[in-house]
Design a protein around this motif. Structure first.
Motif, PDB file in Angstrom:
ATOM      1  N   ARG B  63     -16.935 -22.623 -28.144  1.00 25.04           N
ATOM      2  CA  ARG B  63     -16.456 -23.754 -27.352  1.00 25.04           C
ATOM      3  C   ARG B  63     -15.218 -23.363 -26.543  1.00 25.04           C
ATOM      4  NH1 ARG B  63     -16.698 -27.540 -31.348  1.00 25.04           N
ATOM      5  NH2 ARG B  63     -18.822 -28.054 -30.762  1.00 25.04           N
ATOM      6  N   LEU B  64     -14.348 -22.530 -27.121  1.00 20.54           N
ATOM      7  CA  LEU B  64     -13.102 -22.157 -26.446  1.00 20.54           C
ATOM      8  C   LEU B  64     -13.360 -21.330 -25.186  1.00 20.54           C
ATOM      9  CD1 LEU B  64     -10.829 -21.281 -29.503  1.00 20.54           C
ATOM     10  CD2 LEU B  64     -10.430 -23.099 -27.839  1.00 20.54           C
ATOM     11  N   VAL B  65     -14.372 -20.478 -25.225  1.00 22.28           N
ATOM     12  CA  VAL B  65     -14.600 -19.584 -24.067  1.00 22.28           C
ATOM     13  C   VAL B  65     -15.787 -20.028 -23.216  1.00 22.28           C
ATOM     14  CG1 VAL B  65     -13.565 -17.605 -25.220  1.00 22.28           C
ATOM     15  CG2 VAL B  65     -16.042 -17.976 -25.408  1.00 22.28           C
ATOM     16  N   PRO B  67     -20.175 -21.112 -23.285  1.00 20.91           N
ATOM     17  CA  PRO B  67     -21.377 -20.422 -23.757  1.00 20.91           C
ATOM     18  C   PRO B  67     -21.682 -19.127 -23.004  1.00 20.91           C
ATOM     19  CG  PRO B  67     -21.929 -22.528 -22.712  1.00 20.91           C
ATOM     20  CD  PRO B  67     -20.438 -22.502 -22.878  1.00 20.91           C
ATOM     21  N   GLU B  68     -21.373 -19.091 -21.715  1.00 22.84           N
ATOM     22  CA  GLU B  68     -21.700 -17.891 -20.941  1.00 22.84           C
ATOM     23  C   GLU B  68     -20.831 -16.711 -21.369  1.00 22.84           C
ATOM     24  OE1 GLU B  68     -22.164 -17.102 -16.213  1.00 22.84           O
ATOM     25  OE2 GLU B  68     -22.317 -19.179 -16.913  1.00 22.84           O
ATOM     26  N   PHE B  69     -19.522 -16.981 -21.455  1.00 25.29           N
ATOM     27  CA  PHE B  69     -18.598 -15.920 -21.872  1.00 25.29           C
ATOM     28  C   PHE B  69     -18.919 -15.476 -23.290  1.00 25.29           C
ATOM     29  CE2 PHE B  69     -14.837 -13.935 -23.512  1.00 25.29           C
ATOM     30  CZ  PHE B  69     -14.231 -13.321 -22.425  1.00 25.29           C
ATOM     31  N   PHE B  70     -19.153 -16.465 -24.179  1.00 25.45           N
ATOM     32  CA  PHE B  70     -19.448 -16.107 -25.573  1.00 25.45           C
ATOM     33  C   PHE B  70     -20.699 -15.241 -25.646  1.00 25.45           C
ATOM     34  CE2 PHE B  70     -21.124 -16.401 -29.801  1.00 25.45           C
ATOM     35  CZ  PHE B  70     -19.991 -16.333 -30.600  1.00 25.45           C
ATOM     36  N   GLY B  71     -21.719 -15.619 -24.856  1.00 30.38           N
ATOM     37  CA  GLY B  71     -22.960 -14.843 -24.860  1.00 30.38           C
ATOM     38  C   GLY B  71     -22.720 -13.398 -24.454  1.00 30.38           C
ATOM     39  N   ALA B  72     -21.921 -13.198 -23.400  1.00 28.49           N
ATOM     40  CA  ALA B  72     -21.650 -11.833 -22.936  1.00 28.49           C
ATOM     41  C   ALA B  72     -20.849 -11.060 -23.985  1.00 28.49           C
ATOM     42  CB  ALA B  72     -20.886 -11.889 -21.611  1.00 28.49           C
ATOM     43  N   MET B  73     -19.876 -11.726 -24.579  1.00 31.76           N
ATOM     44  CA  MET B  73     -19.047 -11.069 -25.606  1.00 31.76           C
ATOM     45  C   MET B  73     -19.895 -10.725 -26.826  1.00 31.76           C
ATOM     46  SD  MET B  73     -15.405 -12.448 -27.060  1.00 31.76           S
ATOM     47  CE  MET B  73     -16.033 -13.897 -27.913  1.00 31.76           C
ATOM     48  N   ALA B  74     -20.746 -11.672 -27.231  1.00 30.73           N
ATOM     49  CA  ALA B  74     -21.592 -11.444 -28.400  1.00 30.73           C
ATOM     50  C   ALA B  74     -22.587 -10.315 -28.139  1.00 30.73           C
ATOM     51  CB  ALA B  74     -22.331 -12.735 -28.774  1.00 30.73           C
ATOM     52  N   ARG B  75     -23.131 -10.261 -26.911  1.00 31.82           N
ATOM     53  CA  ARG B  75     -24.079  -9.178 -26.620  1.00 31.82           C
ATOM     54  C   ARG B  75     -23.392  -7.815 -26.677  1.00 31.82           C
ATOM     55  NH1 ARG B  75     -26.104 -13.159 -23.234  1.00 31.82           N
ATOM     56  NH2 ARG B  75     -24.925 -12.469 -21.419  1.00 31.82           N
ATOM     57  N   ALA B  76     -22.134  -7.758 -26.240  1.00 29.47           N
ATOM     58  CA  ALA B  76     -21.385  -6.495 -26.334  1.00 29.47           C
ATOM     59  C   ALA B  76     -21.177  -6.115 -27.798  1.00 29.47           C
ATOM     60  CB  ALA B  76     -20.041  -6.634 -25.619  1.00 29.47           C
ATOM     61  N   ASP B  97     -12.170  -8.803 -35.259  1.00 29.21           N
ATOM     62  CA  ASP B  97     -11.510  -7.546 -34.862  1.00 29.21           C
ATOM     63  C   ASP B  97     -12.041  -7.074 -33.518  1.00 29.21           C
ATOM     64  OD1 ASP B  97     -10.108  -7.588 -37.202  1.00 29.21           O
ATOM     65  OD2 ASP B  97     -11.426  -6.186 -38.258  1.00 29.21           O
ATOM     66  N   PHE B  98     -13.343  -7.245 -33.317  1.00 30.12           N
ATOM     67  CA  PHE B  98     -13.939  -6.873 -32.022  1.00 30.12           C
ATOM     68  C   PHE B  98     -13.329  -7.709 -30.896  1.00 30.12           C
ATOM     69  CE2 PHE B  98     -17.078  -7.503 -28.679  1.00 30.12           C
ATOM     70  CZ  PHE B  98     -17.486  -6.201 -28.399  1.00 30.12           C
ATOM     71  N   ILE B  99     -13.167  -9.006 -31.138  1.00 30.49           N
ATOM     72  CA  ILE B  99     -12.590  -9.891 -30.110  1.00 30.49           C
ATOM     73  C   ILE B  99     -11.151  -9.482 -29.812  1.00 30.49           C
ATOM     74  CG2 ILE B  99     -11.830 -12.269 -29.668  1.00 30.49           C
ATOM     75  CD1 ILE B  99     -14.323 -13.235 -31.189  1.00 30.49           C
ATOM     76  N   ALA B 100     -10.405  -9.098 -30.862  1.00 33.01           N
ATOM     77  CA  ALA B 100      -9.000  -8.720 -30.668  1.00 33.01           C
ATOM     78  C   ALA B 100      -8.890  -7.526 -29.716  1.00 33.01           C
ATOM     79  CB  ALA B 100      -8.367  -8.395 -32.015  1.00 33.01           C
ATOM     80  N   ALA B 101      -9.927  -6.679 -29.705  1.00 30.53           N
ATOM     81  CA  ALA B 101      -9.895  -5.487 -28.851  1.00 30.53           C
ATOM     82  C   ALA B 101     -10.727  -5.666 -27.580  1.00 30.53           C
ATOM     83  CB  ALA B 101     -10.427  -4.285 -29.648  1.00 30.53           C
ATOM     84  N   PHE B 102     -11.280  -6.871 -27.386  1.00 30.09           N
ATOM     85  CA  PHE B 102     -12.189  -7.116 -26.255  1.00 30.09           C
ATOM     86  C   PHE B 102     -11.350  -7.544 -25.044  1.00 30.09           C
ATOM     87  CE2 PHE B 102     -15.456  -9.859 -24.078  1.00 30.09           C
ATOM     88  CZ  PHE B 102     -16.379  -8.859 -23.810  1.00 30.09           C
ATOM     89  N   GLU B 103     -11.171  -6.600 -24.123  1.00 31.41           N
ATOM     90  CA  GLU B 103     -10.238  -6.776 -23.004  1.00 31.41           C
ATOM     91  C   GLU B 103     -10.440  -8.091 -22.240  1.00 31.41           C
ATOM     92  OE1 GLU B 103      -6.890  -5.638 -21.183  1.00 31.41           O
ATOM     93  OE2 GLU B 103      -7.861  -4.519 -22.808  1.00 31.41           O
ATOM     94  N   PRO B 104     -11.672  -8.449 -21.870  1.00 30.16           N
ATOM     95  CA  PRO B 104     -11.839  -9.690 -21.074  1.00 30.16           C
ATOM     96  C   PRO B 104     -11.357 -10.951 -21.791  1.00 30.16           C
ATOM     97  CG  PRO B 104     -13.832  -8.350 -20.989  1.00 30.16           C
ATOM     98  CD  PRO B 104     -12.945  -7.732 -22.028  1.00 30.16           C
ATOM     99  N   ILE B 107      -6.687 -12.660 -22.524  1.00 29.05           N
ATOM    100  CA  ILE B 107      -5.865 -13.750 -21.989  1.00 29.05           C
ATOM    101  C   ILE B 107      -5.794 -14.929 -22.955  1.00 29.05           C
ATOM    102  CG2 ILE B 107      -7.764 -14.840 -20.715  1.00 29.05           C
ATOM    103  CD1 ILE B 107      -5.706 -15.345 -18.450  1.00 29.05           C
ATOM    104  N   ILE B 108      -6.815 -15.075 -23.797  1.00 31.04           N
ATOM    105  CA  ILE B 108      -6.776 -16.155 -24.804  1.00 31.04           C
ATOM    106  C   ILE B 108      -6.227 -15.527 -26.081  1.00 31.04           C
ATOM    107  CG2 ILE B 108      -8.079 -17.985 -25.947  1.00 31.04           C
ATOM    108  CD1 ILE B 108     -10.171 -17.722 -23.765  1.00 31.04           C
ATOM    109  N   VAL B 109      -4.914 -15.546 -26.207  1.00 35.21           N
ATOM    110  CA  VAL B 109      -4.253 -14.733 -27.229  1.00 35.21           C
ATOM    111  C   VAL B 109      -4.603 -15.155 -28.650  1.00 35.21           C
ATOM    112  CG1 VAL B 109      -2.316 -14.029 -25.776  1.00 35.21           C
ATOM    113  CG2 VAL B 109      -2.200 -16.207 -27.017  1.00 35.21           C
ATOM    114  N   TYR B 110      -5.040 -16.405 -28.830  1.00 38.12           N
ATOM    115  CA  TYR B 110      -5.333 -16.904 -30.177  1.00 38.12           C
ATOM    116  C   TYR B 110      -6.824 -16.819 -30.518  1.00 38.12           C
ATOM    117  CZ  TYR B 110      -6.144 -20.832 -27.040  1.00 38.12           C
ATOM    118  OH  TYR B 110      -6.570 -21.603 -25.999  1.00 38.12           O
ATOM    119  N   LEU B 111      -7.630 -16.300 -29.606  1.00 38.81           N
ATOM    120  CA  LEU B 111      -9.087 -16.345 -29.810  1.00 38.81           C
ATOM    121  C   LEU B 111      -9.526 -15.581 -31.072  1.00 38.81           C
ATOM    122  CD1 LEU B 111     -11.650 -17.515 -28.469  1.00 38.81           C
ATOM    123  CD2 LEU B 111     -11.984 -15.267 -27.402  1.00 38.81           C
TER     124      LEU B 111
END
Lengths: 302, 267
Positions: B63-65, B67-76, B97-104, B107-111
Motif C-alpha cells: 500500500r505504501l509504494v 501495486p506497480e512499484f511493489f510488483g517491480a520490487m517483488a519481481r527483482a 533486507d532486500f528493500i533496505a538495499a533496493f535503491e529505487p 526515498i521511503i526511508v521507513y519502508l
C-alpha cells in the motif's frame, strides 16, 4: 487425535477447497457441504489461526488433504522433512483423502512454486513409482495421484499420459485424482479429444474428481492455449466432461477448486451444489454403481 | 543418447528462472510446433505466484509504494531469491533486507522497517501456541529471589527497533485512504505477539526492548533490569513488567535450578 465425532471418510458428494476468506462464513452458517479440501502446505506452520480454524472446521466436516509441494515427478529424492510434515497433518486431522500431483516443483534453486510437467518415459515412470511408494509408506496412507494441466510436451515422451497414470496406479496401489478441468486444459493445449481421454482413463482407480476454472490465451501459432488458473467458475465444457466422467466412474467425491480471485461464499457454494445435483443423479440410477469413497481409499493405513 | 530425467529437469529449471536462456531443446507444442509462449506460461506462473505470495504477506508495504512499484520490487527479489521450501508462509523473511538495499525505494526511508514489522507479524501469526500467565504468578516467589526469576516468553514474540515511527505508520495504513504523518515523528520500539488468535502490535516504553530482549535471551529478571536501565536510565520496571504480562508475552516464571540448589544448601 481430534476430539471429534465427525467421521473421516468422505462421501461421494461435492466438497469445496477451503480458503481463509471463508473460515467465518463456514463456521457461522454451517453450510451443507460434504467436505473441505486443504492445501497441505498452508497448514504446516507451528500454530496460529490456520490451525485454530481448521480444527473447528474438522470438528464439523471431513477433510481432504491435497499436497502441492512434494515434487513427486522430480528426479531428485523426496524431501523427508516434507513427508514428515504431511504425516503430522494426517495424524492431527485424520483426512479422508490424501492426494498429490504428477508434477515436480523443487530443484537446486529452491522451490519453484509451480506444478511442472514431466516427460512420459520409462525412466520417469520408475522414478514416480518409487516416489509414490515412498510417500505412501512415509505418510502412512494411500495416495491419489492427480493428472496435470500441461502447456507443452517433451519430445522424449513415449507413453500416453493415461497409460502412464494407469501403470503408476497398478504398480503402487495408489488411486487417481481425475481433474476434469486439467483434462480440458491439456486436451485443448495439445489438440486431442478430452472425451476420448476420459474414455481411456482408468476409471476403476479414480477416488476423487476436481473441477475448477481456466483462463485462456494463445500460443506461438495463435492457437487457443488454456491456463489452469482456478480463478473463475467451472466452464460449461468442463461441466459436460464431468457428466461424462461420472458416467464412467460412478459417483465419486468431487471438489470445486477456486484459489484466485476467491468469490463470496454463496457463489462457491452454488458451484458445489451444482456438482452435488449431478452426483445425486448418478447415485440414484437404478443400475448405476454408487461407489462410496471408503471402498477406494478409506481411512485404513496401508 | 537421449537426455536423462535429471538432465531434462536441470535444463528446464535453469531456463525457467532465467528468461535470458532459450527454451530448452525437446519442448514443443502440438505436432512439434514452437513452445516459446508455452514455456512462458511456466515462467510467468513462477514469478506471478511468488510475487503475489509476497504481496499477501506484505500488504502495508504494498500500500505504501503502490501495486506497480511493489510488483517491480517483488519481481527483482523473486529473480534473486527462490523459496527454500514449499512453505510459502516463510517466503520473504529477508525481503526487508532486500528493500533496505533496493535503491529505487531508498526515498521511503521507513519502508524496510515496515516490511520488518510485517515479516514479524506473519511469523507471529504462524508461531506455536502457548498459554500466557498473569503477573500473579510472581506473587508466589519470595521478594529476595525475584532477581533470579526466569520469565519464558511466548514463542510468537518478536521485537523490533526502528529509527522511525514504524508501528504508527503500519497502524495508519491498515486500509486505503488519506493518512496524516504520525505526530511526533520519533523512533519506536515494537513488540509483536500472538497470545491467542489475534496478532497484537504494541509500542514499547523506554528500555522495554532491551528488557524483553534480555529475557528472551534467557537472562534472569535482575540482569534484564540492568540491561534495560543501561539502555534507558528512565526504565520503569513496574510499568514494563505489567505491560509484558498484560500483552500475554509471558508463558512461564521459574527460578533457575542452580539458584534453587544454592538456596537449599545454604539455608
Amino acid at each position: 487425535m481430534l476430539p471429534t465425532s465427525i467421521a473421516a471418510a468422505i462421501p461421494a458428494r461435492a466438497g469445496v477447497g477451503l480458503k481463509p476468506e471463508h473460515y467465518r462464513a463456514i463456521l457461522e452458517s454451517a453450510p451443507d457441504v460434504a467436505f473441505f479440501e486443504i492445501h497441505a502446505e498452508n497448514y504446516m506452520g507451528a500454530g496460529g489461526p490456520p490451525h485454530r480454524y481448521l480444527e473447528a472446521i474438522r470438528a464439523r466436516y471431513p477433510i481432504s488433504l491435497h499436497g502441492v509441494g512434494l515434487s513427486i515427478g522430480a528426479d531428485r529424492a523426496l524431501d523427508r522433512e516434507h513427508l514428515a510434515r504431511l504425516r503430522g497433518l494426517v495424524e492431527r486431522y485424520e483426512p479422508g483423502l490424501f492426494s498429490e500431483h504428477l508434477a515436480w516443483s523443487t530443484h537446486d534453486t529452491g522451490f519453484l512454486n509451480d506444478l511442472l510437467p514431466v516427460p512420459y518415459t520409462r525412466a520417469t515412470l520408475e522414478r514416480v513409482c518409487d516416489h509414490v511408494d515412498e510417500a505412501q509408506e512415509a505418510v502412512g496412507r494411500r495416495m491419489l495421484l492427480e493428472n496435470p494441466s500441461t502447456y507443452l510436451v517433451f519430445a522424449e515422451s513415449t507413453i500416453p499420459e493415461v497409460d502412464f497414470l494407469a501403470e503408476v496406479a497398478a504398480r503402487t496401489g495408489c488411486g487417481l485424482l481425475l481433474d476434469v478441468n486439467n483434462v480440458e486444459v491439456s486436451a485443448t493445449n495439445h489438440g486431442y479429444d478430452p472425451t476420448a481421454y476420459l474414455d481411456a482413463f482408468p476409471a476403476e482407480h479414480v477416488g476423487e474428481i476436481h473441477l475448477g476454472g481456466f483462463a485462456a490465451t494463445t500460443d506461438d501459432r495463435g492457437a487457443r492455449l488454456l491456463i489452469d488458473a482456478h480463478g473463475s467458475p467451472v466452464d460449461d465444457r468442463v461441466w459436460a466432461l464431468y457428466r461424462h466422467a461420472l458416467g464412467l466412474c460412478g459417483a465419486v467425491p468431487t471438489l470445486i477448486e477456486w484459489d484466485n480471485d476467491v468469490p463470496a461464499w454463496p457463489i462457491l457454494h452454488a458451484e458445489a451444489r451444482r456438482a452435488d445435483a449431478l452426483l445425486a443423479r448418478v447415485a440414484a440410477r437404478p443400475h448405476g454403481e454408487r461407489r462410496a469413497a471408503e471402498d477406494l481409499h478409506g481411512t485404513h493405513a496401508l | 543418447m537421449a537426455p536423462t530425467l535429471s538432465e531434462i529437469q536441470a535444463a528446464f529449471a535453469a531456463a525457467l528462472v532465467d528468461p535470458a536462456l532459450p527454451v530448452p531443446d525437446g519442448l514443443c507444442g502440438p505436432g512439434g510446433g514452437p513452445a516459446a509462449r508455452r514455456f512462458a506460461v511456466y515462467r510467468n506462473n513462477v514469478v506471478v505466484g511468488l510475487t503475489e505470495a509476497l504481496r499477501a504477506r506484505f500488504p502495508v508495504t504494498d500500500r505504501l509504494v503502490g501495486p506497480e512499484f511493489f510488483g517491480a520490487m517483488a519481481r527483482a527479489y523473486v529473480a534473486a531469491h527462490k523459496p527454500a521450501s514449499p512453505l510459502l508462509m516463510h517466503y520473504g523473511d529477508d525481503l526487508p533486507d532486500f528493500i533496505a538495499a533496493f535503491e529505487p525505494a531508498a526515498i521511503i526511508v521507513y519502508l524496510a522497517d515496515v516490511a520488518r514489522l510485517e515479516a514479524a507479524w506473519s511469523q507471529a501469526y504462524h508461531a506455536a501456541e502457548a498459554v500466557p500467565i498473569g503477573i500473579a504468578a510472581l506473587a508466589a516467589i519470595p521478594t529476595d529471589e525475584l532477581a533470579s526469576v526466569h520469565l519464558t516468553l511466548h514463542p510468537s514474540l518478536r521485537l523490533l527497533h526502528s529509527a522511525h515511527p514504524v508501528a504508527s505508520i503500519w497502524a495508519a495504513h491498515q486500509t486505503d485512504g488519506p493518512v496524516m504523518p504520525p505526530e511526533p515523528w520519533e523512533p519506536e520500539d515494537v513488540l509483536v505477539v500472538r497470545p491467542e488468535a489475534e496478532v497484537l502490535v504494541h509500542r514499547l516504553p523506554a528500555g522495554g526492548l532491551a528488557f524483553l530482549a534480555a529475557l528472551e535471551a534467557g537472562a534472569p529478571l535482575g540482569v534484564a533490569v540492568e540491561r534495560a536501565t543501561a539502555a534507558a536510565p528512565a526504565f520503569d520496571l513496574p510499568r514494563n513488567l505489567a505491560g509484558a504480562f498484560e500483552a500475554g508475552a509471558v508463558i512461564a516464571a521459574s527460578i533457575s535450578a542452580a539458584v534453587q540448589a544454592l538456596a537449599e544448601t545454604c539455608p
